[in-house]
Write a protein that holds these residues in place. Structure first.
Motif: not given
Length: 77
Positions: A45-50, A53-57, A64-69
């Motif tokens: 259940r670890l989601v890493t932003g691409s 520098r910034r972590l936009y949800l 897509d899968a990480g965002y939906r989760s």
């Protein structure tokens, strides 16, 4: 140098893992966190932003899968 807050933060991450919570980490910080809390390396259940520098949800940053989760976890809570 390790600050007291670093130990506290690592403990919060371990507790999140124990309760099966979703964890979102900036791409640039992922290796640091995995070194500090080795259990994160295999945590499903670890989601890493691409964006390093910034972590936009957003689907663009989390995939897509990480965002939906993450969105579903917020809705359920």
């Amino acid at each position: 140098m390790t600050l007291p807050t670093s130990g506290f933060t690592r403990q919060l991450v371990r507790q999140a893992i124990e309760r099966d919570a979703w964890i979102v980490v900036r791409k640039s910080a992922a290796p640091v966190w995995e070194a500090a809390v080795p259990a994160l390396g295999a945590y499903p259940r670890l989601v890493t932003g691409s964006n390093g520098r910034r972590l936009y949800l957003s689907p663009g940053n989390l995939g897509d899968a990480g965002y939906r989760s993450i969105l579903e976890a917020v809705r359920v809570s």
